[in-house]
Design an enzyme around this catalytic site. Structure first.
Site: not given
Ligand code: UD1
Length: 373
Positions: A209-210
């Site tokens: 996740l970014h």
């Protein structure tokens, strides 16, 4: 023209490196016919986000690193433009190659175009139709001013045609990211990275996740992680977190969240892995959960189920091929997609046309032919 052709490639962020490495390899057979300069803007600078990946891909050290670093979009983009302008003018390239959709891509394309250089955009034509994504802004600007638009699939070519782009500028060449995957998959698998983490093939998931919309707000990040943990229980989930995500987890006081769940859930937080290790890890995984763009493509090429934690995707071909499920970013959608992905069979041969490891050869062959005309 008897002098060497001058090509300049500009990289900045992690996903750029896998796209340029095969281009550099594809230039090798041309020997002195091509003089190449590799420029790193320095958008990504931590070792796991940059040098470790360059080294795994056996890329040459960049000729110049502009060391631009982090900042607001305006600040980062402006610094890139200011720093790269004299470098472009000094090298006087025949073609400036920019991959992907990150700020380095757009900043370089705009600066090069205004200096009168021809720009080649690798991975052109992708559209999420969501202008709240900085990458969508970068893609549209870069495509609109690039002389050569190298598309990874036919949907991307069609997007450009629908925007009225002259078909002579559009070249459907395939996916350079898959060139890199092909180049090292065997070695990545042989390194047995998953085993070193105590994992059994097919018996774990990988989470990344970014995106700021998923990671910059504590409630959203918690909602996503809760959805993952509640649907997957004790099944191991390996979570190598991007520095932005890692920083947020610390700042939101969420290390506790992981501590509380240790023992009761299988989620494990790590620093980002190198390219080899990561590829080896996903290639043996049961499924991938992600908000990344490139991972949707890598899982399609590998035939691994992917749950995309986003509201939209600029890579619809991965959904058509049946490996990718668009889950949205709300709890219910994520849970439903994970349950579905658990039941999905791995798909063996679902590669889109020209995802065959030869996209970079097509690009270099097209560019040299045009320059020699
Ligand atoms: C960028 C790209 C995104 C791509 C992602 C891959 C843009 C607009 N976004 O997002 O499309 O999917 O790279 O990783 O270009 N940071 C570090 N060390 C680093 C790099 C970043 O600590 O080496 C931290 C900094 O706090 C920085 C933040 O991460 O402010 C965000 O970095 P940035 O390059 O602005 O964007 P990404 O989120 O990495």
């Amino acid at each position: 023209m008897n002098r060497p052709l001058k090509f300049m490639s500009v990289v900045g962020a992690r996903p750029n490196f896998m796209k340029v490495a095969p281009l550099i390899r594809a230039m090798e057979p041309y020997g002195n016919e091509i003089e190449h300069q590799l420029i790193h803007t320095g958008q990504h600078y931590d070792r796991p986000m940059s040098d470790a990946i360059l080294s795994d891909l056996e890329m040459p050290l960049p000729d110049i690193n502009l060391s631009v670093g982090s900042g607001t979009h305006a600040h980062q983009t402006a610094r890139m433009m200011t720093e790269i302008e004299p470098v472009l003018a000094g090298f006087d390239p025949d073609i400036v190659i920019v991959p992907g959709d990150v700020n380095s891509t757009m900043a370089t394309a705009v600066t090069a175009c205004k200096l009168g250089f021809k720009v080649a955009h690798v991975e052109a034509g992708l559209r999420s139709f969501d202008m709240s994504m900085p990458e969508e802004v970068n893609r549209r600007i870069t495509d609109s001013i690039s002389e050569f638009l190298f598309t990874p699939d036919e949907i991307a070519s069609l997007n450009l045609e629908m925007e009225g782009v002259d078909p002579a500028r559009i070249h459907f060449v395939g996916n350079v990211m898959i060139d890199s995957l092909e180049w090292c998959l065997e070695r990545a698998r042989a390194s047995r990275f998953a085993k070193s983490l105590g994992l059994r093939p097919g018996n774990y998931a990988v989470l990344t996740l970014h995106r700021p919309t998923n990671t910059d707000f504590k409630e959203k990040l918690e909602e996503i992680l809760d959805a993952v943990v509640s649907s997957i229980g004790e099944f191991p989930v390996i979570f190598p977190a991007h520095p932005r995500t890692q920083n947020n987890i610390e700042q939101f006081g969420m290390l506790d969240w992981f501590a509380k769940r240790s023992g009761r859930s299988g989620i494990r937080l790590f620093e980002p892995f190198g390219y080899f290790d990561f590829l080896g890890l996903i290639s043996d995984s049961r499924m991938v959960l992600t908000d990344s763009g490139g991972l949707q493509e890598e899982t399609t090429a590998l035939g691994i189920p992917c749950v995309t934690i986003r509201e939209n995707t600029e890579r619809p071909i991965t959904i058509r091929k049946g490996t990718n499920l668009l889950a949205g970013t709300q709890r219910a959608g994520i849970v439903e997609a994970i349950v579905h992905a658990m039941d999905m069979e791995d798909r063996q041969s679902c590669r889109p046309e020209k995802w065959d490891g030869k996209a970079a050869q097509r690009i270099i062959s097209a560019l040299t032919a045009v320059c020699r005309k």
